[in-house]
Design a protein around this motif. Structure first.
Motif, PDB file in Angstrom:
ATOM      1  N   ASP A  43       0.847  -1.191   0.000  1.00 19.28           N
ATOM      2  CA  ASP A  43       0.000   0.000   0.000  1.00 19.28           C
ATOM      3  C   ASP A  43       0.885   1.244   0.000  1.00 19.28           C
ATOM      4  N   LYS A  44       0.894   1.982  -1.106  1.00 19.73           N
ATOM      5  CA  LYS A  44       1.766   3.156  -1.223  1.00 19.73           C
ATOM      6  C   LYS A  44       1.279   4.330  -0.381  1.00 19.73           C
ATOM      7  N   SER A  45       0.031   4.297   0.097  1.00 14.56           N
ATOM      8  CA  SER A  45      -0.499   5.421   0.878  1.00 14.56           C
ATOM      9  C   SER A  45       0.193   5.562   2.237  1.00 14.56           C
ATOM     10  N   LEU A  46       0.944   4.526   2.660  1.00 19.07           N
ATOM     11  CA  LEU A  46       1.682   4.603   3.922  1.00 19.07           C
ATOM     12  C   LEU A  46       3.035   5.304   3.744  1.00 19.07           C
ATOM     13  N   ASN A  47       3.324   5.725   2.503  1.00 16.28           N
ATOM     14  CA  ASN A  47       4.492   6.556   2.176  1.00 16.28           C
ATOM     15  C   ASN A  47       5.840   5.886   2.407  1.00 16.28           C
ATOM     16  N   ASN A  48       5.899   4.578   2.370  1.00 15.35           N
ATOM     17  CA  ASN A  48       7.187   3.892   2.420  1.00 15.35           C
ATOM     18  C   ASN A  48       7.722   3.746   1.012  1.00 15.35           C
ATOM     19  N   ILE A  49       9.040   3.756   0.876  1.00 12.55           N
ATOM     20  CA  ILE A  49       9.645   3.703  -0.453  1.00 12.55           C
ATOM     21  C   ILE A  49      10.783   2.686  -0.494  1.00 12.55           C
ATOM     22  N   THR A  50      11.032   2.187  -1.681  1.00 10.12           N
ATOM     23  CA  THR A  50      12.222   1.387  -1.946  1.00 10.12           C
ATOM     24  C   THR A  50      13.038   2.127  -2.999  1.00 10.12           C
ATOM     25  N   ILE A  51      14.302   1.776  -3.086  1.00 12.41           N
ATOM     26  CA  ILE A  51      15.135   2.289  -4.173  1.00 12.41           C
ATOM     27  C   ILE A  51      15.873   1.119  -4.801  1.00 12.41           C
ATOM     28  N   GLU A  52      16.188   1.251  -6.071  1.00 14.55           N
ATOM     29  CA  GLU A  52      16.923   0.216  -6.787  1.00 14.55           C
ATOM     30  C   GLU A  52      18.247  -0.064  -6.080  1.00 14.55           C
ATOM     31  N   LYS A  53      18.509  -1.336  -5.795  1.00 14.71           N
ATOM     32  CA  LYS A  53      19.706  -1.812  -5.106  1.00 14.71           C
ATOM     33  C   LYS A  53      19.769  -1.388  -3.637  1.00 14.71           C
ATOM     34  N   GLY A  54      18.661  -0.871  -3.103  1.00 13.72           N
ATOM     35  CA  GLY A  54      18.586  -0.547  -1.679  1.00 13.72           C
ATOM     36  C   GLY A  54      18.248  -1.783  -0.867  1.00 13.72           C
ATOM     37  N   SER A  55      18.255  -1.636   0.440  1.00 21.76           N
ATOM     38  CA  SER A  55      17.962  -2.757   1.339  1.00 21.76           C
ATOM     39  C   SER A  55      16.483  -2.797   1.691  1.00 21.76           C
ATOM     40  N   ILE A  56      15.981  -4.004   1.867  1.00 20.60           N
ATOM     41  CA  ILE A  56      14.603  -4.239   2.314  1.00 20.60           C
ATOM     42  C   ILE A  56      14.622  -5.517   3.154  1.00 20.60           C
ATOM     43  N   THR A  57      13.747  -5.586   4.126  1.00 21.75           N
ATOM     44  CA  THR A  57      13.614  -6.803   4.921  1.00 21.75           C
ATOM     45  C   THR A  57      12.251  -7.410   4.639  1.00 21.75           C
ATOM     46  N   VAL A  58      12.237  -8.647   4.150  1.00 22.63           N
ATOM     47  CA  VAL A  58      11.015  -9.376   3.821  1.00 22.63           C
ATOM     48  C   VAL A  58      10.907 -10.565   4.773  1.00 22.63           C
ATOM     49  N   ASN A  59       9.885 -10.540   5.626  1.00 24.41           N
ATOM     50  CA  ASN A  59       9.728 -11.594   6.646  1.00 24.41           C
ATOM     51  C   ASN A  59      11.026 -11.808   7.418  1.00 24.41           C
ATOM     52  N   GLY A  60      11.727 -10.692   7.688  1.00 25.52           N
ATOM     53  CA  GLY A  60      12.943 -10.749   8.482  1.00 25.52           C
ATOM     54  C   GLY A  60      14.207 -11.018   7.711  1.00 25.52           C
ATOM     55  N   VAL A  61      14.119 -11.254   6.402  1.00 20.25           N
ATOM     56  CA  VAL A  61      15.288 -11.578   5.583  1.00 20.25           C
ATOM     57  C   VAL A  61      15.823 -10.309   4.926  1.00 20.25           C
ATOM     58  N   SER A  62      17.097 -10.005   5.153  1.00 21.86           N
ATOM     59  CA  SER A  62      17.755  -8.862   4.531  1.00 21.86           C
ATOM     60  C   SER A  62      17.988  -9.153   3.055  1.00 21.86           C
ATOM     61  N   LEU A  63      17.443  -8.281   2.187  1.00 20.39           N
ATOM     62  CA  LEU A  63      17.529  -8.496   0.747  1.00 20.39           C
ATOM     63  C   LEU A  63      17.822  -7.187   0.026  1.00 20.39           C
ATOM     64  N   THR A  64      18.186  -7.314  -1.252  1.00 19.33           N
ATOM     65  CA  THR A  64      18.450  -6.162  -2.105  1.00 19.33           C
ATOM     66  C   THR A  64      17.282  -5.974  -3.066  1.00 19.33           C
ATOM     67  N   VAL A  65      16.797  -4.754  -3.170  1.00 16.38           N
ATOM     68  CA  VAL A  65      15.660  -4.425  -4.038  1.00 16.38           C
ATOM     69  C   VAL A  65      16.094  -4.433  -5.499  1.00 16.38           C
ATOM     70  N   VAL A  66      15.295  -5.071  -6.334  1.00 12.90           N
ATOM     71  CA  VAL A  66      15.414  -4.928  -7.788  1.00 12.90           C
ATOM     72  C   VAL A  66      14.035  -4.522  -8.306  1.00 12.90           C
ATOM     73  N   ASN A  67      14.020  -3.812  -9.395  1.00  6.84           N
ATOM     74  CA  ASN A  67      12.773  -3.364 -10.016  1.00  6.84           C
ATOM     75  C   ASN A  67      11.903  -2.564  -9.039  1.00  6.84           C
ATOM     76  N   SER A  68      12.488  -1.528  -8.452  1.00  5.59           N
ATOM     77  CA  SER A  68      11.763  -0.671  -7.513  1.00  5.59           C
ATOM     78  C   SER A  68      10.700   0.143  -8.246  1.00  5.59           C
ATOM     79  N   GLN A  69       9.458   0.034  -7.789  1.00  2.87           N
ATOM     80  CA  GLN A  69       8.333   0.787  -8.346  1.00  2.87           C
ATOM     81  C   GLN A  69       7.661   1.567  -7.218  1.00  2.87           C
ATOM     82  N   LEU A  70       6.641   2.347  -7.557  1.00  6.24           N
ATOM     83  CA  LEU A  70       5.959   3.180  -6.565  1.00  6.24           C
ATOM     84  C   LEU A  70       5.307   2.358  -5.453  1.00  6.24           C
ATOM     85  N   ASN A  71       4.747   1.195  -5.786  1.00 10.83           N
ATOM     86  CA  ASN A  71       4.088   0.378  -4.770  1.00 10.83           C
ATOM     87  C   ASN A  71       4.451  -1.100  -4.867  1.00 10.83           C
ATOM     88  N   SER A  72       5.575  -1.380  -5.508  1.00 12.20           N
ATOM     89  CA  SER A  72       6.014  -2.769  -5.618  1.00 12.20           C
ATOM     90  C   SER A  72       7.521  -2.827  -5.832  1.00 12.20           C
TER      91      SER A  72
END
Length: 196
Positions: free
Chosen positions: A124-153
């Protein structure tokens, strides 16, 4: 403080509702190394150990945690990613993870790519969280690198080791996952919002 490097995949042994709280009992190979009051991340959610048995331990999730994460969707015998808090002086193999889930997301596609996997998640993009290409994200506790960063995916590429040693091996399209966005990115976004 965590790193997003999963130590073990535990099994949900028991779920017990208590008013607005949920007591979660987990079986894991690291139970004998835990102690009461210790912080442990469960699918990226920092919870406190409140009870220990021989091969299992119990944590309690309050209503706010259940409302903002996927822990309220857990079922007995399901798998869950487990990580203990980092030790000062250890290598930081993942990235700085607080164990504070920002929001949930839905798995929209899983694509096998000749020995690795690409998982795509929509949030949900209305919560104003963002990703960036090659940035860090945690998915279910797993540290990962973002690919294909979009506005809400965004997507993440999963190597065979991560696939085998986390709950990614059981993740299906339509499943709800926990997201913790990069803490530095959150502060930068907040400062930028205050300037505008």
């Amino acid at each position: 403080m965590f790193t997003g490097i999963i130590e073990d995949v535990g099994t949900i042994d028991k779920l017990e509702k208590d008013g607005g709280n949920l007591h979660i009992t987990v079986q894991t190979s690291i139970t004998n190394e835990l102690k009461i009051d210790q912080s442990v991340a469960h699918n990226g959610v920092c919870l406190t150990v409140v009870d220990l048995k021989e091969d299992s331990y119990t944590v309690t999730a309050i209503q706010e945690t259940l409302d903002k994460t996927n822990l309220g969707l857990l079922k007995e015998k399901e798998f869950i990613n487990i990580e203990r808090a980092m030790k000062l002086g250890d290598r930081l193999d993942g990235h700085i993870v607080q164990g504070h889930v920002d929001q949930i997301a839905t798995c929209t596609t899983i694509k096998e790519e000749n020995g690795s996997w690409v998982f795509t998640f929509e949030y949900d993009k209305s919560l104003n969280n963002i990703t960036i290409e090659k940035g860090s994200i945690t998915v279910n506790g797993v540290s990962l690198t973002v690919v294909n960063s979009q506005l809400n995916s965004f997507s993440v590429a999963i190597i065979p080791y991560t696939f085998s040693h986390t709950t990614f091996k059981t993740l299906k399209i339509g499943d709800t996952i926990n997201l913790e966005f990069d803490v530095i990115g959150k502060y930068v976004k907040r400062l930028n919002d205050l300037r505008n």
